[in-house]
Design a protein around this motif. Structure first.
Motif, PDB file in Angstrom:
ATOM      1  N   GLY A 151      10.066 -10.193  -3.077  1.00  0.00           N
ATOM      2  CA  GLY A 151       8.777  -9.512  -3.189  1.00  0.00           C
ATOM      3  C   GLY A 151       8.420  -8.595  -2.037  1.00  0.00           C
ATOM      4  O   GLY A 151       9.203  -7.715  -1.647  1.00  0.00           O
ATOM      5  N   ASP A 152       7.242  -8.807  -1.452  1.00  0.00           N
ATOM      6  CA  ASP A 152       6.708  -7.917  -0.417  1.00  0.00           C
ATOM      7  C   ASP A 152       7.507  -7.922   0.882  1.00  0.00           C
ATOM      8  O   ASP A 152       7.302  -7.050   1.720  1.00  0.00           O
ATOM      9  N   VAL A 153       8.377  -8.889   1.059  1.00  0.00           N
ATOM     10  CA  VAL A 153       9.204  -8.902   2.270  1.00  0.00           C
ATOM     11  C   VAL A 153       9.987  -7.595   2.391  1.00  0.00           C
ATOM     12  O   VAL A 153      10.255  -7.119   3.491  1.00  0.00           O
ATOM     13  N   LEU A 154      10.310  -6.996   1.249  1.00  0.00           N
ATOM     14  CA  LEU A 154      11.096  -5.758   1.264  1.00  0.00           C
ATOM     15  C   LEU A 154      10.268  -4.520   1.597  1.00  0.00           C
ATOM     16  O   LEU A 154      10.836  -3.449   1.815  1.00  0.00           O
ATOM     17  N   ASN A 155       8.946  -4.652   1.651  1.00  0.00           N
ATOM     18  CA  ASN A 155       8.151  -3.428   1.798  1.00  0.00           C
ATOM     19  C   ASN A 155       8.233  -2.796   3.184  1.00  0.00           C
ATOM     20  O   ASN A 155       7.680  -1.730   3.419  1.00  0.00           O
ATOM     21  N   SER A 156       8.937  -3.448   4.117  1.00  0.00           N
ATOM     22  CA  SER A 156       9.180  -2.820   5.424  1.00  0.00           C
ATOM     23  C   SER A 156      10.377  -1.881   5.382  1.00  0.00           C
ATOM     24  O   SER A 156      10.601  -1.099   6.309  1.00  0.00           O
ATOM     25  N   GLY A 157      11.170  -1.952   4.307  1.00  0.00           N
ATOM     26  CA  GLY A 157      12.359  -1.102   4.190  1.00  0.00           C
ATOM     27  C   GLY A 157      12.003   0.321   3.802  1.00  0.00           C
ATOM     28  O   GLY A 157      10.856   0.643   3.495  1.00  0.00           O
ATOM     29  N   THR A 158      13.001   1.195   3.829  1.00  0.00           N
ATOM     30  CA  THR A 158      12.783   2.602   3.506  1.00  0.00           C
ATOM     31  C   THR A 158      13.402   2.968   2.158  1.00  0.00           C
ATOM     32  O   THR A 158      14.400   2.382   1.733  1.00  0.00           O
ATOM     33  N   LEU A 159      12.792   3.955   1.508  1.00  0.00           N
ATOM     34  CA  LEU A 159      13.294   4.526   0.255  1.00  0.00           C
ATOM     35  C   LEU A 159      13.618   5.991   0.545  1.00  0.00           C
ATOM     36  O   LEU A 159      12.723   6.771   0.862  1.00  0.00           O
ATOM     37  N   GLY A 160      14.886   6.345   0.459  1.00  0.00           N
ATOM     38  CA  GLY A 160      15.315   7.670   0.906  1.00  0.00           C
ATOM     39  C   GLY A 160      15.483   8.674  -0.221  1.00  0.00           C
ATOM     40  O   GLY A 160      16.243   8.448  -1.174  1.00  0.00           O
ATOM     41  N   LYS A 169       0.606   6.556  -2.191  1.00  0.00           N
ATOM     42  CA  LYS A 169       0.326   5.971  -3.509  1.00  0.00           C
ATOM     43  C   LYS A 169       0.744   4.506  -3.585  1.00  0.00           C
ATOM     44  O   LYS A 169      -0.007   3.658  -4.094  1.00  0.00           O
ATOM     45  N   TYR A 170       1.928   4.184  -3.058  1.00  0.00           N
ATOM     46  CA  TYR A 170       2.470   2.835  -3.211  1.00  0.00           C
ATOM     47  C   TYR A 170       2.484   2.029  -1.909  1.00  0.00           C
ATOM     48  O   TYR A 170       2.882   0.862  -1.911  1.00  0.00           O
ATOM     49  N   SER A 171       2.101   2.659  -0.779  1.00  0.00           N
ATOM     50  CA  SER A 171       2.194   2.017   0.536  1.00  0.00           C
ATOM     51  C   SER A 171       3.619   1.527   0.783  1.00  0.00           C
ATOM     52  O   SER A 171       3.866   0.376   1.148  1.00  0.00           O
ATOM     53  N   LEU A 172       4.556   2.431   0.572  1.00  0.00           N
ATOM     54  CA  LEU A 172       5.979   2.164   0.804  1.00  0.00           C
ATOM     55  C   LEU A 172       6.546   3.261   1.700  1.00  0.00           C
ATOM     56  O   LEU A 172       6.041   4.384   1.723  1.00  0.00           O
ATOM     57  N   ASN A 173       7.630   2.939   2.394  1.00  0.00           N
ATOM     58  CA  ASN A 173       8.200   3.846   3.398  1.00  0.00           C
ATOM     59  C   ASN A 173       9.167   4.859   2.783  1.00  0.00           C
ATOM     60  O   ASN A 173      10.379   4.804   3.005  1.00  0.00           O
ATOM     61  N   TYR A 174       8.606   5.787   2.010  1.00  0.00           N
ATOM     62  CA  TYR A 174       9.421   6.889   1.511  1.00  0.00           C
ATOM     63  C   TYR A 174       9.787   7.806   2.679  1.00  0.00           C
ATOM     64  O   TYR A 174       8.971   8.064   3.561  1.00  0.00           O
ATOM     65  N   SER A 175      11.027   8.279   2.669  1.00  0.00           N
ATOM     66  CA  SER A 175      11.465   9.183   3.736  1.00  0.00           C
ATOM     67  C   SER A 175      12.472  10.167   3.164  1.00  0.00           C
ATOM     68  O   SER A 175      13.043   9.945   2.093  1.00  0.00           O
ATOM     69  N   VAL A 176      12.692  11.256   3.893  1.00  0.00           N
ATOM     70  CA  VAL A 176      13.625  12.299   3.449  1.00  0.00           C
ATOM     71  C   VAL A 176      14.924  12.150   4.227  1.00  0.00           C
ATOM     72  O   VAL A 176      14.930  12.108   5.460  1.00  0.00           O
TER      73      VAL A 176
END
Length: 795
Positions: A576-585, A630-637
């Protein structure tokens, strides 16, 4: 032409009679898919135009479809697009019936194809490697059919995007991680068959580091990284020193007939000696403390014992670093003889212990592996450049004024680790590592960093693998520790540029260059934004799937709190939320090729092309920021490090659009925002052109320069290049140069066709493929071999 005489050649080579209705039906479906109805006359006209273009009485299905595309593009581009998409989809579905069999046959026969050579770090011809490749291809097929929505599967299979590591998609695992190794060492950790207690020597620290690498690699598919190797190993050095000092003191006292218990001596040593280079005060304090054991220890005797303990500790540290590097290049973590995809960051620990770790690590890296000193491929080493710590302008000028003196230790520097920076340059000149991370680039700075903080590494950026950057965090502290990348997906920029150009030409129907370029640019930027949104949605869908994994699927990573927060989970609970510290590239490839498609000019010498590419990446950033909010997630380029992908997109686009000079006329697309590998550009200009893109690709980036000749003979040049990177705002940089070894006689140097000593052609050629090293170019896929051949040297 008599239509009754026309013969159609099908895809399997069989022949059949010509049928007008089949062409008409296909065109009608394309019109209907676009929402256009009641155009029977127009459909009939298009059908007759297609037939009118038949040049011979024998024609293939593919040729007919090409003619349909061409005629539709003239009158209704939007219908043509639907026809093209449908055609590609049918091809994909048709290929599925035979493609898996063809791929499996290639694996069995250990062909040197791009499936078997998709990962230069894997020996795909071994039984374990074959099993890995079999599994990879089957799980990709499973993912297409059952896990991805049709929208995302179509975009991937058509080549609009590339969803990385699809073979690992069903496992729900993440890509990579940065270890908080200090925490692991202090708490101890559990593996499948038992628990590991806190290590008590530098050898144990280094050995356990490799065990952590190896164990966690089996629970992820990407890089494993230690963000502060110097800090984490320093405690082990001190423990070894205290151990030697205790032993030597005990031995000396026993020779004099005074023999207190070793445990008592050890307690006093640990209390009063907290550095491997203790000052006079602490030496005196130990002498005084020894009187409590009824021992009269003279200071000159203690000094000699400390010197001997230091010498033994240095030897232990060298052997520990040697073992660490040898293990990471020989210890297989997965099938296919894959060693751990490992990285270590260091450079800012100014303690005597941390400095000794770095000194011996760099020394053993230069010594190399085995009897012939082979260059170690792993770990990827990253030296952190920090002003006032490992670098200063004042020290640089001192070193340049007397470089020989600087390298021999005759000059005193103000930055405590500047001497190690010079040794890092020397090591790079010989072994291609370390790369260089610039902590004072504005986007790499953490306001919480303090020079006096003994754990300041928590606020220092670290990187891993080819270039993965994990730092900013909307769900916690800005740090690299205990976090990693969740997944990343790459946009095909050249395709978007090609289609934007076609759209502009069809829309304007003018030869006015400025007008066409303006329209093309606007269409391109809009399509980049739209594709980035598609990728962001796909990453979110994958994240939602990853969240459903159970903690027990990752017993080491979650069970030992390697991924921070995992230690609080119950084994059968979802991550679950444990993963929300990770990044989405959100990645991209082919910036150079895209600009060539739009302008016929590269961004390396056309300002409008450079500006357009920069705007395109900023469009991706805007999408990343919007989805982050929008999702409070670590989107990055991410500036994607394409290995197999660089050829996949190119092959697909060449089939679709033909041979376009500067775009699809090679076997590969250029990586991310990089200047064309064939561009004859100076080192300074390449760095200046690429540096601004680092600030807007915070999911990861790298800039490299390619040198000619034997770099180890010119360490000064390496230092100058690193300074330029530092001054121009590069975030992460590396320096490539030829590293060749004759397998017959062991000669090392730049070898062209034959060894200059024994004339042998049996040469081992070490090169950097994306961000890591590989030897033997035969392990590279065809696209990357072609790229390596094209790389020009920068001057």
């Amino acid at each position: 032409m008599n239509y009754a005489e026309i013969c159609i050649i099908k895809r399997d080579g069989k022949k059949e009679d010509f049928s007008i209705s089949k062409i008409k039906n296909a065109i009608t479906k394309a019109f209907n898919a676009t929402g256009i109805v009641d155009e029977d006359k127009l459909i009939a006209d298009v059908t007759m135009r297609v037939i009118g273009n038949f040049a011979t009485s024998t024609i293939t299905v593919e040729e007919i479809q090409d003619l349909v595309e061409k005629e539709l593009m003239k009158i209704r581009p939007e219908v043509a697009k639907k026809y093209i998409i449908y055609r590609e989809w049918r091809n994909t579905e048709r290929d599925k019936k035979t493609q898996i069999k063809h791929i499996m046959d290639g694996i069995v026969a250990i062909d040197k194809n791009d499936v078997n050579l998709s990962n230069a770090n894997m020996s795909s011809h071994t039984p374990a490697g074959q099993m890995m490749t079999f599994a990879s291809e089957v799980t990709k097929d499973y993912t297409y059919k059952y896990l991805l929505s049709k929208k995302f599967a179509t975009a991937h299979q058509m080549g609009d995007i590339h969803i990385h590591d699809l073979d690992y998609y069903p496992t729900k695992t993440t890509t990579c991680i940065q270890y908080d190794m200090d925490d692991l060492f202090e708490r101890g950790f559990r593996t499948k068959n038992g628990s590991i207690r806190t290590p008590q020597s530098i050898q144990s620290y280094a050995t356990l580091a490799t065990i952590i690498f190896q164990t966690n690699q089996n629970e992820q598919h990407g890089g494993q990284s230690i963000p502060a190797f110097d800090f984490f190993m320093a405690k082990g050095v001190l423990k070894s020193f205290q151990k030697h000092l205790t032993s030597f003191l005990g031995f000396h006292l026993s020779m004099d007939g005074e023999a207190p218990e070793e445990k008592s001596i050890k307690t006093l040593v640990r209390e009063h000696i907290t550095s491997i280079k203790p000052d006079d005060y602490h030496r005196e304090m130990l002498c005084m403390a020894m009187t409590s054991l009824r021992v009269n220890l003279k200071k000159e005797v203690l000094n000699r014992i400390i010197e001997k303990a230091y010498s033994s500790t240095r030897k232990d540290t060298h052997q520990a670093m040697e073992g660490f590097i040898h293990n990471l290049n020989t210890m297989h973590s997965r099938g296919g003889n894959q060693v751990v995809f490992s990285s270590i960051n260091y450079g800012t620990d100014t303690s005597a212990e941390g400095r000794l770790v770095m000194e011996e690590l760099l020394s053993t890296t230069m010594e190399g592996l085995g009897t012939r000193g082979e260059v170690p491929v792993f770990p990827i080493q990253i030296f952190k450049i920090k002003d006032g710590v490992s670098y200063s302008e004042e020290d640089y000028l001192k070193a340049m004024s007397d470089f020989e003196g600087a390298m021999s230790g005759k000059i005193r520097f103000s930055a405590p680790n500047f001497d190690l920076f010079l040794k890092a340059c020397q090591t790079t000149a010989k072994a291609l590592f370390p790369n260089f991370m610039f902590l004072d680039a504005p986007y790499n700075v953490n306001d919480l960093w303090r020079a006096e903080d003994p754990k300041r590494y928590r606020y220092e950026l670290a990187t891993m693998g080819c270039r993965t950057r994990v730092f900013e965090n909307v769900n916690g502290k800005k740090s690299s520790l205990g976090r990693g990348n969740l997944s990343f997906t790459t946009i095909n920029l050249p395709r978007l540029a090609i289609e934007a150009k076609i759209k502009a030409e069809n829309l304007l129907e003018t030869s006015n260059k400025d007008a066409l370029e303006k329209e093309s640019k606007e269409a391109f930027l809009k399509s980049v934004q739209d594709m980035a949104k598609l990728v962001a949605d796909q990453l979110y869908a994958r994240y939602q799937y990853q969240r459903t994994a159970l903690a027990r699927q990752f017993p080491f990573m979650m069970g030992n709190d390697v991924w921070k927060g995992g230690g609080e989970l119950e084994p059968n609970g979802e991550v679950g939320d444990v993963l929300n510290s990770g990044t989405l590239g959100i990645g991209f490839i082919g910036g150079h090729n895209a600009m060539m498609a739009l302008y016929g000019e590269s961004h390396s010498h056309s300002q409008k092309a450079w500006d357009t590419l920069y705007e395109a990446i900023m469009q991706i950033n805007k999408v990343a920021d919007a989805y982050k909010a929008k999702y409070s997630l670590n989107y990055s380029v991410l500036a994607t490090p394409a290995e197999g992908l660089s050829g996949r997109f190119t092959r697909m686009d060449r089939r679709k659009y033909g041979l376009i000079p500067g775009v699809t006329d090679r076997e590969y697309y250029i990586n991310s925002f990089h200047v064309d590998v064939k561009e004859p550009i100076s080192i300074l200009e390449k760095i200046k052109k690429e540096a601004p893109f680092h600030a807007i690709t915070r999911g990861g980036h790298i800039t490299y320069v390619e040198l000619d000749g034997e770099a180890q003979k010119n360490v000064k040049a390496i230092a100058k290049i690193v300074k330029v990177m530092h001054d121009e705002g590069i975030g992460y940089g590396s320096i490539n140069h030829p590293v060749d070894t004759c397998n017959a006689c062991g000669y090392k140097g730049v070898i062209y066709e034959k060894c200059p000593v024994c004339q042998s052609e049996n040469v081992f050629r070490m090169r950097r493929i994306t961000g890591y090293l590989t030897g033997d170019l035969s392990t590279w896929n065809s696209s990357k071999r072609a790229e390596e051949r094209d790389r020009v040297k920068h001057h």
